[in-house]
Write a protein that holds these residues in place. Structure first.
Motif, PDB file in Angstrom:
ATOM      1  N   SER A 416      38.631  49.112  53.883  1.00  0.00           N
ATOM      2  CA  SER A 416      39.722  48.286  53.370  1.00  0.00           C
ATOM      3  C   SER A 416      39.253  46.891  52.985  1.00  0.00           C
ATOM      4  O   SER A 416      39.757  46.294  52.032  1.00  0.00           O
ATOM      5  N   GLN A 417      38.291  46.364  53.735  1.00  0.00           N
ATOM      6  CA  GLN A 417      37.834  44.995  53.500  1.00  0.00           C
ATOM      7  C   GLN A 417      36.721  44.922  52.456  1.00  0.00           C
ATOM      8  O   GLN A 417      36.700  44.006  51.635  1.00  0.00           O
ATOM      9  N   HIS A 418      35.803  45.882  52.471  1.00  0.00           N
ATOM     10  CA  HIS A 418      34.642  45.827  51.581  1.00  0.00           C
ATOM     11  C   HIS A 418      34.994  46.228  50.147  1.00  0.00           C
ATOM     12  O   HIS A 418      34.470  45.638  49.189  1.00  0.00           O
ATOM     13  N   PHE A 419      35.884  47.212  49.993  1.00  0.00           N
ATOM     14  CA  PHE A 419      36.162  47.749  48.667  1.00  0.00           C
ATOM     15  C   PHE A 419      36.697  46.690  47.685  1.00  0.00           C
ATOM     16  O   PHE A 419      36.181  46.572  46.559  1.00  0.00           O
ATOM     17  N   PRO A 420      37.719  45.896  48.041  1.00  0.00           N
ATOM     18  CA  PRO A 420      38.201  44.869  47.105  1.00  0.00           C
ATOM     19  C   PRO A 420      37.114  43.852  46.750  1.00  0.00           C
ATOM     20  O   PRO A 420      37.049  43.389  45.600  1.00  0.00           O
ATOM     21  N   ASP A 421      36.267  43.501  47.726  1.00  0.00           N
ATOM     22  CA  ASP A 421      35.173  42.560  47.457  1.00  0.00           C
ATOM     23  C   ASP A 421      34.181  43.153  46.455  1.00  0.00           C
ATOM     24  O   ASP A 421      33.658  42.444  45.585  1.00  0.00           O
ATOM     25  N   PHE A 422      33.938  44.461  46.571  1.00  0.00           N
ATOM     26  CA  PHE A 422      33.035  45.128  45.636  1.00  0.00           C
ATOM     27  C   PHE A 422      33.598  45.061  44.218  1.00  0.00           C
ATOM     28  O   PHE A 422      32.866  44.797  43.252  1.00  0.00           O
ATOM     29  N   LEU A 423      34.898  45.270  44.073  1.00  0.00           N
ATOM     30  CA  LEU A 423      35.522  45.245  42.747  1.00  0.00           C
ATOM     31  C   LEU A 423      35.426  43.862  42.116  1.00  0.00           C
ATOM     32  O   LEU A 423      35.160  43.727  40.913  1.00  0.00           O
ATOM     33  N   VAL A 424      35.642  42.841  42.921  1.00  0.00           N
ATOM     34  CA  VAL A 424      35.538  41.464  42.415  1.00  0.00           C
ATOM     35  C   VAL A 424      34.107  41.185  41.955  1.00  0.00           C
ATOM     36  O   VAL A 424      33.879  40.629  40.872  1.00  0.00           O
ATOM     37  N   ALA A 425      33.141  41.588  42.772  1.00  0.00           N
ATOM     38  CA  ALA A 425      31.733  41.331  42.452  1.00  0.00           C
ATOM     39  C   ALA A 425      31.310  42.036  41.161  1.00  0.00           C
ATOM     40  O   ALA A 425      30.434  41.543  40.445  1.00  0.00           O
ATOM     41  N   HIS A 426      31.966  43.162  40.858  1.00  0.00           N
ATOM     42  CA  HIS A 426      31.599  43.925  39.657  1.00  0.00           C
ATOM     43  C   HIS A 426      32.629  43.748  38.536  1.00  0.00           C
ATOM     44  O   HIS A 426      32.600  44.499  37.548  1.00  0.00           O
ATOM     45  N   GLN A 427      33.503  42.758  38.709  1.00  0.00           N
ATOM     46  CA  GLN A 427      34.490  42.395  37.689  1.00  0.00           C
ATOM     47  C   GLN A 427      35.307  43.611  37.235  1.00  0.00           C
ATOM     48  O   GLN A 427      35.513  43.860  36.041  1.00  0.00           O
ATOM     49  N   MET A 428      35.772  44.361  38.216  1.00  0.00           N
ATOM     50  CA  MET A 428      36.604  45.536  37.934  1.00  0.00           C
ATOM     51  C   MET A 428      38.038  45.265  38.396  1.00  0.00           C
ATOM     52  O   MET A 428      38.286  44.371  39.211  1.00  0.00           O
ATOM     53  N   LYS A 429      38.967  46.021  37.874  1.00  0.00           N
ATOM     54  CA  LYS A 429      40.378  45.822  38.205  1.00  0.00           C
ATOM     55  C   LYS A 429      40.601  45.948  39.710  1.00  0.00           C
ATOM     56  O   LYS A 429      40.119  46.871  40.349  1.00  0.00           O
ATOM     57  N   ARG A 430      41.336  44.996  40.265  1.00  0.00           N
ATOM     58  CA  ARG A 430      41.578  44.982  41.706  1.00  0.00           C
ATOM     59  C   ARG A 430      42.609  46.028  42.104  1.00  0.00           C
ATOM     60  O   ARG A 430      43.726  46.056  41.591  1.00  0.00           O
ATOM     61  N   ILE A 431      42.240  46.918  42.999  1.00  0.00           N
ATOM     62  CA  ILE A 431      43.169  47.843  43.633  1.00  0.00           C
ATOM     63  C   ILE A 431      42.799  47.923  45.107  1.00  0.00           C
ATOM     64  O   ILE A 431      41.715  47.516  45.513  1.00  0.00           O
ATOM     65  N   ARG A 432      43.705  48.454  45.922  1.00  0.00           N
ATOM     66  CA  ARG A 432      43.399  48.673  47.337  1.00  0.00           C
ATOM     67  C   ARG A 432      42.606  49.972  47.487  1.00  0.00           C
ATOM     68  O   ARG A 432      42.659  50.846  46.617  1.00  0.00           O
ATOM     69  N   PHE A 433      41.922  50.106  48.615  1.00  0.00           N
ATOM     70  CA  PHE A 433      41.212  51.365  48.879  1.00  0.00           C
ATOM     71  C   PHE A 433      42.196  52.531  48.877  1.00  0.00           C
ATOM     72  O   PHE A 433      41.909  53.596  48.331  1.00  0.00           O
ATOM     73  N   HIS A 434      43.379  52.328  49.470  1.00  0.00           N
ATOM     74  CA  HIS A 434      44.372  53.405  49.543  1.00  0.00           C
ATOM     75  C   HIS A 434      44.865  53.802  48.149  1.00  0.00           C
ATOM     76  O   HIS A 434      45.349  54.924  47.949  1.00  0.00           O
ATOM     77  N   ASP A 435      44.745  52.889  47.167  1.00  0.00           N
ATOM     78  CA  ASP A 435      45.191  53.206  45.810  1.00  0.00           C
ATOM     79  C   ASP A 435      44.300  54.252  45.145  1.00  0.00           C
ATOM     80  O   ASP A 435      44.688  54.838  44.126  1.00  0.00           O
ATOM     81  N   LEU A 436      43.120  54.490  45.704  1.00  0.00           N
ATOM     82  CA  LEU A 436      42.289  55.586  45.197  1.00  0.00           C
ATOM     83  C   LEU A 436      42.989  56.919  45.433  1.00  0.00           C
ATOM     84  O   LEU A 436      42.885  57.851  44.629  1.00  0.00           O
ATOM     85  N   ARG A 437      43.701  57.019  46.536  1.00  0.00           N
ATOM     86  CA  ARG A 437      44.491  58.223  46.846  1.00  0.00           C
ATOM     87  C   ARG A 437      45.605  58.383  45.810  1.00  0.00           C
ATOM     88  O   ARG A 437      45.870  59.484  45.333  1.00  0.00           O
TER      89      ARG A 437
END
Length: 495
Positions: A416-437
């Protein structure tokens, strides 16, 4: 050594020893102890027993009696004061019923209050259906036991004096009741559910109501008190959904008070709870997921992201996957074990259990070739890491799939904590980890998979859950539906 004076006195045809001494503050203390000897023909034996008792008596120990747990004090009183009396004097239920009840309370003698005794009698009346005679007998025995403590200066006043064992009209503070209800729920619900109750009640509900001193009867007569609490929390900036969670706790607690006869109706049923806010999740399209899968390669969250996006697994299900859940021969994955985090006694704790969120969440899914290849690669890496690290490698989680290079199980919170940070670092659209479901469900729906099949894939217990969450996600399918019927419109209706 403290000088202990003593003399005999006659009481109810028996000799009783009266000991007297000065405590460390210079105050005169006394204690009465039954000799168990009838007055007639036993004077010399009683005097001998008195001298022996004076010699062996330790006042310092006696001064700590008020710190004893109530259950220990009652046992001691039974031994010292009534063991030599006729059996019919005190019922055997004192040791069988009263003592075990207070053993669970871990309450000291000096902390015993009238409310604690009222709660005992109320419990016996309502939960154990004690008879009036039993209640009166216990009241008499407790009165004698606590008066004994007063006579020996262990208590200033007896807390049972104004307690009526047969009446329910004693006021009970709402905060006291909901606190006791929370303790009761600890053994009746899952630990994760209990910690959720605890967070709301201990940290929010009780602190608000405690200074107001509302009783259960106050709450029943004035539902507005509950409404005021909800508005107070909303004014503080809390979301409506959070306040609805508080409402569920309060309502359930007051429903129990209603069921056991402490109030005549549930006031929480007469308040306006906040309107639930519909959460609209952000999702990834197929193209965005493809981009994510490429970027995530080699990242610690790679396995979690792929399992959540393709299989729609919850984070507890991803972290809880074990090697024995993978049937390589029959190409199946079984979702049957979870790992969740919860605050237990103030400490964040991981709870592993052979249980999913609901019965429907326990499901079997097909093992696709790409996933099988990834799992085989992970298994080889873990074996290699164990050889390289030797004794430093953690062996507590050898049966789990998702571990770090040192063998420690990945924490649910990490995803939950690492995934949003990864998206920011790679300039990708922000979603929650649960939003992958949610993204997984949306893609299934867009590709013609029925709601029933999506329900089974995701492990929802109710198809309405699937429908409410996911049917709004794919607008393109609605456009297709519109195009399918536009040709049957009358000519003058067409644009």
């Amino acid at each position: 050594m403290t000088n202990v004076a003593g003399h005999l006195r006659e009481q109810n045809g028996m000799y009783q020893m009266i000991l007297s001494w000065k405590d460390t503050d210079g105050k005169r203390r006394t204690k009465s102890i039954s000799t168990g000897l009838p007055v007639k023909g036993n004077k010399k034996r009683a005097e001998s027993l008195l001298r022996k008792t004076q010699k062996e008596f330790n006042p310092e120990t006696m001064q700590q009696v008020s710190d004893l747990p109530v259950s220990e004090y009652l046992n001691r009183w039974l031994r010292e004061s009534v063991m030599n009396l006729p059996p019919e004097t005190y019922g055997s239920d004192l040791g069988r019923v009263v003592v075990p009840y207070f053993e669970k309370k871990r309450l000291s003698l000096k902390a015993l209050s009238p409310r604690d005794l009222e709660t005992f009698f109320r419990y016996e009346r309502q939960q154990e259906e004690a008879s009036v005679q039993q209640l009166l007998d216990w009241h008499k025995e407790l009165t004698d036991a606590l008066q004994y403590a007063v006579d020996n200066n262990w208590l200033k006043v007896s807390p049972i004096k104004e307690v009526d064992p047969c009446l329910d009209n004693s006021p009970v503070l709402f905060t006291d009741f909901i606190t006791d209800w929370l303790k009761m729920m600890k053994s009746r619900v899952e630990i994760t559910t209990y910690t959720s109750y605890e967070r709301a009640i201990v940290h929010k509900i009780v602190p608000y109501f405690e200074p107001l001193h509302y009783t259960l009867q106050d709450m029943e007569q004035h539902p507005k008190y509950i409404q005021d609490f909800y508005q107070h929390e909303l004014d503080r900036g809390l979301t409506a959904n959070t306040v609805i969670h508080y409402h569920a706790n309060i309502r359930k607690c007051l429903q129990y008070a209603f069921q056991i006869g402490m109030i005549r109706s549930n006031p929480a049923d007469r308040v306006e709870r906040p309107r639930k806010e519909k959460f609209k999740s952000e999702i990834y399209s197929g193209e965005e997921l493809e981009q994510l899968f490429k970027a995530i390669q080699g990242d610690p969250s790679e396995f979690g992201v792929i399992m959540a996006a393709f299989y729609g697994l919850r984070r507890s299900e991803v972290v809880g996957l074990k090697w024995d859940a993978i049937d390589f021969e029959n190409k199946k994955i079984s979702i049957q074990h979870t790992v969740v985090t919860a605050k237990v006694n103030g400490t964040l704790t991981e709870i592993a259990r052979d249980k999913t969120k609901t019965k429907s969440s326990c499901r079997t899914l097909p093992l696709i070739p790409a996933c099988e290849q990834m799992l085989n690669k992970m298994k080889k890496e873990q074996e290699q890491n164990r050889k390289v690290c030797g004794k430093s490698y953690c062996t507590d989680y050898l049966d789990y799939i998702y571990v770090d290079p040192m063998g420690k199980r990945i924490r649910p919170d990490f995803l939950s904590q690492h995934f949003p940070d990864f998206l920011v670092a790679h300039q990708m659209k922000r979603i929650r980890f649960h939003d992958l479901r949610h993204s997984c469900a949306s893609l299934l729906y867009a590709n013609g998979v029925s709601l029933k099949e999506i329900q089974e894939w995701l492990g929802h217990s109710d198809i309405s859950t699937t429908s409410n969450i996911y049917t709004h996600l794919d607008f393109s399918s609605k456009v297709s539906s519109a195009n399918a019927i536009v040709n049957i419109f009358p000519e003058n209706a067409k644009v």
